[in-house]
Scaffold this active site. Structure first.
Site, mmCIF file in Angstrom:
data_model
loop_
_atom_site.group_PDB
_atom_site.id
_atom_site.type_symbol
_atom_site.label_atom_id
_atom_site.label_comp_id
_atom_site.label_asym_id
_atom_site.label_seq_id
_atom_site.Cartn_x
_atom_site.Cartn_y
_atom_site.Cartn_z
ATOM 1 N N GLY A 120 0.810 -1.201 0.000
ATOM 2 C CA GLY A 120 0.000 0.000 0.000
ATOM 3 C C GLY A 120 0.843 1.249 0.000
ATOM 4 O O GLY A 120 0.419 2.287 0.503
ATOM 5 N N CYS A 121 2.074 1.171 -0.525
ATOM 6 C CA CYS A 121 2.990 2.296 -0.407
ATOM 7 C C CYS A 121 3.117 3.063 -1.717
ATOM 8 O O CYS A 121 4.195 3.465 -2.125
ATOM 9 C CB CYS A 121 4.364 1.822 0.054
ATOM 10 N N GLY A 122 2.008 3.257 -2.398
ATOM 11 C CA GLY A 122 2.021 4.144 -3.559
ATOM 12 C C GLY A 122 2.775 3.572 -4.730
ATOM 13 O O GLY A 122 2.439 2.517 -5.262
ATOM 14 N N CYS A 147 5.678 2.274 -4.847
ATOM 15 C CA CYS A 147 6.650 1.225 -4.561
ATOM 16 C C CYS A 147 6.268 -0.124 -5.148
ATOM 17 O O CYS A 147 7.106 -0.998 -5.278
ATOM 18 C CB CYS A 147 6.839 1.094 -3.051
#
Length: 261
Positions: free
Chosen positions: A104-106, A108
């Protein structure tokens, strides 16, 4: 005062028995028309808003009506989301490359540079600024962050339309997820992006600007400063990007300036 090397006895710290004061996160396995798409770590609420916003901001669908059904089922240790989209979108999903696991890190979890930074269309004119009472913005967040009041460690995003007296707030452990949720909530309700503004409590990275611009929002207020790349992309897409420092005047980044990396 203890001397280095001396043994210091500290009282034992016991965690709460039921962890009532901790934020929750769960894996959400996402499948589209029977195809495994990704696994994302999210806060376990507002799944329909999250799926809708995420699919729109990531370009998986172009409009809310292209999502035909969202079915959520428990799948220990988390949940599974089975989404049905139109046939045209299913074909495009099959053609695109996605990683199978995401934190959920954009950006990444992207697998190629052109996927992380798709071509953007430079707008000819600056879009109208959706004004807000910045002196009340932090208080407005505090009044609407119900999960953060209980557990802390939660990001929040809001859509506010003063004309219709609308305030929508979404929370999540992930700042990108929180923005996806509130975008999904606003668009599922049939609200017009240009009639209000988005606001986020978190640092404003380039991916938040991508998400806001992709769905037609004109203004993004952030309580933490943006990155140089976020400012540059906001200039290209003519998104009004405004930083609201604590106890200081808001800063609207001038599109004529160059914030080089």
């Amino acid at each position: 005062m203890p001397v280095m090397g001396n043994k210091v006895n500290l009282p034992a710290q016991h965690p709460p028995r039921h962890y009532d004061d901790l934020a929750e996160e769960v894996p959400l396995a996402i499948a589209v028309n029977g195809m495994a798409l990704s696994v994302m770590m999210v806060s376990p609420f507002d799944f329909d808003d999250f799926i809708t916003g995420h699919f729109l901001t990531e370009g998986i669908v172009k409009s809310v009506v292209e999502i035909k059904d969202i079915h959520i089922e428990p799948m220990p240790p988390g949940f599974e989301a089975r989404i049905t989209v139109t046939g045209r979108r299913e074909h495009e999903v099959r053609q695109r490359r996605y990683s199978l696991v995401s934190a959920g890190c954009g950006l990444c979890n992207k697998t190629a540079m052109d996927q992380a930074f798709p071509p953007t269309t430079t707008q000819a004119d600056k879009r109208p600024l959706a004004e807000c009472d910045v002196s009340q913005l932090r208080s407005l967040f505090e009044a609407n962050q119900t999960y953060n009041q209980k557990a802390g460690a939660m990001h929040a995003a809001m859509f506010v339309c003063a004309a219709s007296n609308t305030v929508l707030c979404s929370e999540d452990i992930g700042r990108h997820n929180a923005l996806d949720k509130v975008i999904g909530k606003a668009l599922r309700a049939g609200l017009q992006p240009e009639k209000g503004f988005l606001a986020v409590t978190s640092r404003c990275g380039v991916e938040l600007v991508q998400k806001a611009s992709a769905c037609g929002f004109t203004t993004l207020y952030c309580l933490s400063s943006p990155t140089t790349m976020a400012v540059n992309l906001a200039h290209q897409t003519r998104l009004n990007l405004v930083y609201v420092p604590r106890n200081n005047q808001p800063i609207m980044y001038d599109a004529k300036e160059n914030y080089a990396e």
